[in-house]
Motif scaffolding. Sequence first.
Motif, PDB file in Angstrom:
ATOM      1  N   THR A  83      -5.733   4.798   5.824  1.00 37.58           N
ATOM      2  CA  THR A  83      -5.551   6.105   5.196  1.00 37.58           C
ATOM      3  C   THR A  83      -4.633   5.964   4.001  1.00 37.58           C
ATOM      4  OG1 THR A  83      -3.586   6.750   6.469  1.00 37.58           O
ATOM      5  CG2 THR A  83      -5.732   7.186   7.473  1.00 37.58           C
ATOM      6  N   SER A  84      -4.845   6.786   3.002  1.00 38.76           N
ATOM      7  CA  SER A  84      -4.039   6.688   1.785  1.00 38.76           C
ATOM      8  C   SER A  84      -2.571   6.959   2.064  1.00 38.76           C
ATOM      9  CB  SER A  84      -4.564   7.663   0.728  1.00 38.76           C
ATOM     10  OG  SER A  84      -4.527   8.988   1.208  1.00 38.76           O
ATOM     11  N   THR A  85      -2.281   7.851   3.032  1.00 35.72           N
ATOM     12  CA  THR A  85      -0.891   8.177   3.347  1.00 35.72           C
ATOM     13  C   THR A  85      -0.143   6.945   3.852  1.00 35.72           C
ATOM     14  OG1 THR A  85      -1.468  10.447   3.888  1.00 35.72           O
ATOM     15  CG2 THR A  85       0.628   9.629   4.726  1.00 35.72           C
ATOM     16  N   ASP A  86      -0.765   6.224   4.787  1.00 31.33           N
ATOM     17  CA  ASP A  86      -0.117   5.026   5.331  1.00 31.33           C
ATOM     18  C   ASP A  86       0.067   3.956   4.265  1.00 31.33           C
ATOM     19  OD1 ASP A  86       0.213   5.701   8.170  1.00 31.33           O
ATOM     20  OD2 ASP A  86      -1.961   5.767   8.194  1.00 31.33           O
ATOM     21  N   LYS A  87      -0.906   3.819   3.375  1.00 35.32           N
ATOM     22  CA  LYS A  87      -0.794   2.830   2.310  1.00 35.32           C
ATOM     23  C   LYS A  87       0.352   3.184   1.360  1.00 35.32           C
ATOM     24  CE  LYS A  87      -5.744   1.874   2.542  1.00 35.32           C
ATOM     25  NZ  LYS A  87      -7.059   2.097   1.904  1.00 35.32           N
ATOM     26  N   VAL A  88       0.440   4.468   1.022  1.00 36.41           N
ATOM     27  CA  VAL A  88       1.510   4.915   0.121  1.00 36.41           C
ATOM     28  C   VAL A  88       2.875   4.689   0.764  1.00 36.41           C
ATOM     29  CG1 VAL A  88       2.576   6.949  -0.933  1.00 36.41           C
ATOM     30  CG2 VAL A  88       0.110   6.585  -1.141  1.00 36.41           C
ATOM     31  N   ILE A  89       2.997   5.009   2.055  1.00 33.15           N
ATOM     32  CA  ILE A  89       4.265   4.799   2.757  1.00 33.15           C
ATOM     33  C   ILE A  89       4.652   3.322   2.733  1.00 33.15           C
ATOM     34  CG2 ILE A  89       5.397   4.870   5.018  1.00 33.15           C
ATOM     35  CD1 ILE A  89       3.789   7.404   5.605  1.00 33.15           C
ATOM     36  N   GLY A  90       3.662   2.457   2.986  1.00 31.33           N
ATOM     37  CA  GLY A  90       3.937   1.021   2.980  1.00 31.33           C
ATOM     38  C   GLY A  90       4.368   0.512   1.623  1.00 31.33           C
ATOM     39  N   LEU A  91       3.671   0.928   0.565  1.00 30.28           N
ATOM     40  CA  LEU A  91       4.024   0.488  -0.780  1.00 30.28           C
ATOM     41  C   LEU A  91       5.373   1.053  -1.210  1.00 30.28           C
ATOM     42  CD1 LEU A  91       0.511   0.800  -2.470  1.00 30.28           C
ATOM     43  CD2 LEU A  91       1.676  -1.308  -1.811  1.00 30.28           C
ATOM     44  N   ASP A  92       5.629   2.309  -0.840  1.00 27.40           N
ATOM     45  CA  ASP A  92       6.924   2.911  -1.170  1.00 27.40           C
ATOM     46  C   ASP A  92       8.077   2.242  -0.423  1.00 27.40           C
ATOM     47  OD1 ASP A  92       5.926   4.675  -3.006  1.00 27.40           O
ATOM     48  OD2 ASP A  92       5.867   6.399  -1.655  1.00 27.40           O
ATOM     49  N   ALA A  93       7.778   1.668   0.738  1.00 29.85           N
ATOM     50  CA  ALA A  93       8.815   0.978   1.504  1.00 29.85           C
ATOM     51  C   ALA A  93       9.172  -0.370   0.894  1.00 29.85           C
ATOM     52  CB  ALA A  93       8.363   0.791   2.948  1.00 29.85           C
ATOM     53  N   GLY A  94       8.335  -0.840  -0.048  1.00 31.87           N
ATOM     54  CA  GLY A  94       8.634  -2.096  -0.725  1.00 31.87           C
ATOM     55  C   GLY A  94       7.593  -3.174  -0.575  1.00 31.87           C
ATOM     56  N   ALA A  95       6.484  -2.872   0.138  1.00 29.66           N
ATOM     57  CA  ALA A  95       5.422  -3.864   0.286  1.00 29.66           C
ATOM     58  C   ALA A  95       4.735  -4.090  -1.056  1.00 29.66           C
ATOM     59  CB  ALA A  95       4.412  -3.407   1.331  1.00 29.66           C
ATOM     60  N   ASP A  96       4.238  -5.302  -1.267  1.00 28.87           N
ATOM     61  CA  ASP A  96       3.565  -5.642  -2.517  1.00 28.87           C
ATOM     62  C   ASP A  96       2.058  -5.446  -2.434  1.00 28.87           C
ATOM     63  OD1 ASP A  96       5.799  -7.087  -4.251  1.00 28.87           O
ATOM     64  OD2 ASP A  96       6.040  -7.747  -2.178  1.00 28.87           O
ATOM     65  N   ASP A  97       1.520  -5.513  -1.220  1.00 28.79           N
ATOM     66  CA  ASP A  97       0.074  -5.364  -1.035  1.00 28.79           C
ATOM     67  C   ASP A  97      -0.186  -5.058   0.434  1.00 28.79           C
ATOM     68  OD1 ASP A  97      -2.614  -5.276  -1.595  1.00 28.79           O
ATOM     69  OD2 ASP A  97      -2.807  -7.397  -2.115  1.00 28.79           O
ATOM     70  N   TYR A  98      -1.426  -4.701   0.752  1.00 29.49           N
ATOM     71  CA  TYR A  98      -1.782  -4.410   2.142  1.00 29.49           C
ATOM     72  C   TYR A  98      -3.232  -4.805   2.382  1.00 29.49           C
ATOM     73  CZ  TYR A  98      -3.967  -0.375  -0.052  1.00 29.49           C
ATOM     74  OH  TYR A  98      -4.728   0.415  -0.871  1.00 29.49           O
ATOM     75  N   VAL A  99      -3.540  -5.140   3.620  1.00 34.57           N
ATOM     76  CA  VAL A  99      -4.899  -5.437   4.050  1.00 34.57           C
ATOM     77  C   VAL A  99      -5.143  -4.680   5.341  1.00 34.57           C
ATOM     78  CG1 VAL A  99      -6.467  -7.224   4.900  1.00 34.57           C
ATOM     79  CG2 VAL A  99      -4.969  -7.712   2.969  1.00 34.57           C
ATOM     80  N   VAL A 100      -6.313  -4.051   5.445  1.00 34.79           N
ATOM     81  CA  VAL A 100      -6.645  -3.233   6.608  1.00 34.79           C
ATOM     82  C   VAL A 100      -7.352  -4.081   7.665  1.00 34.79           C
ATOM     83  CG1 VAL A 100      -7.940  -1.222   7.411  1.00 34.79           C
ATOM     84  CG2 VAL A 100      -6.819  -1.162   5.184  1.00 34.79           C
ATOM     85  N   LYS A 101      -6.908  -3.947   8.914  1.00 37.95           N
ATOM     86  CA  LYS A 101      -7.576  -4.600  10.040  1.00 37.95           C
ATOM     87  C   LYS A 101      -8.803  -3.797  10.463  1.00 37.95           C
ATOM     88  CE  LYS A 101      -3.368  -6.394  12.289  1.00 37.95           C
ATOM     89  NZ  LYS A 101      -2.575  -6.317  13.548  1.00 37.95           N
ATOM     90  N   PRO A 102      -9.852  -4.456  10.938  1.00 36.65           N
ATOM     91  CA  PRO A 102     -10.058  -5.912  10.951  1.00 36.65           C
ATOM     92  C   PRO A 102     -10.323  -6.408   9.535  1.00 36.65           C
ATOM     93  CG  PRO A 102     -12.030  -4.800  11.727  1.00 36.65           C
ATOM     94  CD  PRO A 102     -10.994  -3.730  11.526  1.00 36.65           C
ATOM     95  N   PHE A 103      -9.662  -7.478   9.152  1.00 35.69           N
ATOM     96  CA  PHE A 103      -9.735  -7.940   7.779  1.00 35.69           C
ATOM     97  C   PHE A 103     -10.717  -9.088   7.624  1.00 35.69           C
ATOM     98  CE2 PHE A 103      -5.943  -9.750   9.873  1.00 35.69           C
ATOM     99  CZ  PHE A 103      -6.306 -11.084   9.910  1.00 35.69           C
ATOM    100  N   ASP A 104     -11.221  -9.225   6.411  1.00 33.92           N
ATOM    101  CA  ASP A 104     -12.033 -10.380   6.048  1.00 33.92           C
ATOM    102  C   ASP A 104     -11.077 -11.523   5.725  1.00 33.92           C
ATOM    103  OD1 ASP A 104     -14.794 -11.485   4.970  1.00 33.92           O
ATOM    104  OD2 ASP A 104     -13.281 -11.958   3.462  1.00 33.92           O
ATOM    105  N   LEU A 105     -11.208 -12.639   6.404  1.00 32.15           N
ATOM    106  CA  LEU A 105     -10.253 -13.738   6.264  1.00 32.15           C
ATOM    107  C   LEU A 105     -10.198 -14.271   4.843  1.00 32.15           C
ATOM    108  CD1 LEU A 105      -8.204 -15.498   7.696  1.00 32.15           C
ATOM    109  CD2 LEU A 105     -10.048 -17.054   8.339  1.00 32.15           C
ATOM    110  N   GLN A 106     -11.348 -14.388   4.180  1.00 30.72           N
ATOM    111  CA  GLN A 106     -11.361 -14.906   2.812  1.00 30.72           C
ATOM    112  C   GLN A 106     -10.620 -13.970   1.865  1.00 30.72           C
ATOM    113  OE1 GLN A 106     -15.471 -15.730   1.806  1.00 30.72           O
ATOM    114  NE2 GLN A 106     -15.330 -17.801   2.631  1.00 30.72           N
ATOM    115  N   GLU A 107     -10.799 -12.661   2.069  1.00 28.02           N
ATOM    116  CA  GLU A 107     -10.084 -11.703   1.229  1.00 28.02           C
ATOM    117  C   GLU A 107      -8.577 -11.781   1.479  1.00 28.02           C
ATOM    118  OE1 GLU A 107      -9.455  -6.894   0.525  1.00 28.02           O
ATOM    119  OE2 GLU A 107     -11.015  -7.595   1.901  1.00 28.02           O
ATOM    120  N   LEU A 108      -8.197 -11.892   2.759  1.00 30.31           N
ATOM    121  CA  LEU A 108      -6.777 -11.993   3.090  1.00 30.31           C
ATOM    122  C   LEU A 108      -6.155 -13.226   2.448  1.00 30.31           C
ATOM    123  CD1 LEU A 108      -4.272 -11.048   4.648  1.00 30.31           C
ATOM    124  CD2 LEU A 108      -5.125 -12.329   6.623  1.00 30.31           C
ATOM    125  N   MET A 109      -6.835 -14.369   2.532  1.00 31.20           N
ATOM    126  CA  MET A 109      -6.305 -15.589   1.938  1.00 31.20           C
ATOM    127  C   MET A 109      -6.201 -15.463   0.419  1.00 31.20           C
ATOM    128  SD  MET A 109      -5.521 -17.373   4.476  1.00 31.20           S
ATOM    129  CE  MET A 109      -4.980 -18.771   3.509  1.00 31.20           C
TER     130      MET A 109
END
Length: 225
Positions: A83-109
């Motif tokens: 959800t956009s709210t959770d992503k915004v909270i994470g980025l505002d907390a200082g995270a540089d990026d995020y990946v949603v589970k279940p994630f594609d391993l190649q994209e994560l790498m």
Amino acid sequence: MRILLVEDEYRIAKALAEVLIDQNYVVDIASDGQVGWEFAKAFPYNLIVLDLMLPKLDGITLCRQLRQEGYSIPILLLTAKDTSTDKVIGLDAGADDYVVKPFDLQELMARIRALLRRGINILPSVFEWGKLRLDPSSCEVTYNGQAVPLTPKEYKILELFLRHSHQVLNRNEILKHIWSFEDPPGEETIKVHIRSLRQKLKYAGANSDFIETVYGLGYRLKQTF
């Protein structure tokens, strides 16, 4: 390079750690946020991969805590909430990026590599020291055009010297960068790896003291050019 993986799902943590280790990263795993905090204070990490939902100390709180304490380590959040709210909270907390589970391993790498490049953007993409050449993207090492076959630990030690080419590194600094918390070496292990690395470089044509000992201080690359 050293990565801290803070993930309480054992299956995910184990699988991701295996992939990262295969690509010559040193990986520490913390199963809750509090342990992640203790690891982050104790070791010099190049990246933190941080799950959002964690016992004891959740990912958002840990992320904020790290930033408030002045840690500038790149942080990649893993979240099951798309959800956009959770992503915004994470980025505002200082995270540089995020990946949603279940994630594609190649994209994560790919995202991990991008964050690591961002963290070392003042360094060259290929390291050279005289006739020595190390390419981190392919993990290939050559001396005067000749391939130098190295073990994973030898490769990591040589890369560490090249990333800190004008510094003397003592055993404790090498230990902190190269060995995981669960894989501490014996007292003579670093000496053995340095000796083997010197022998392989010498076989390829380098001087026997290409990595020189600075007595009482540690080791460094010898400038001969």
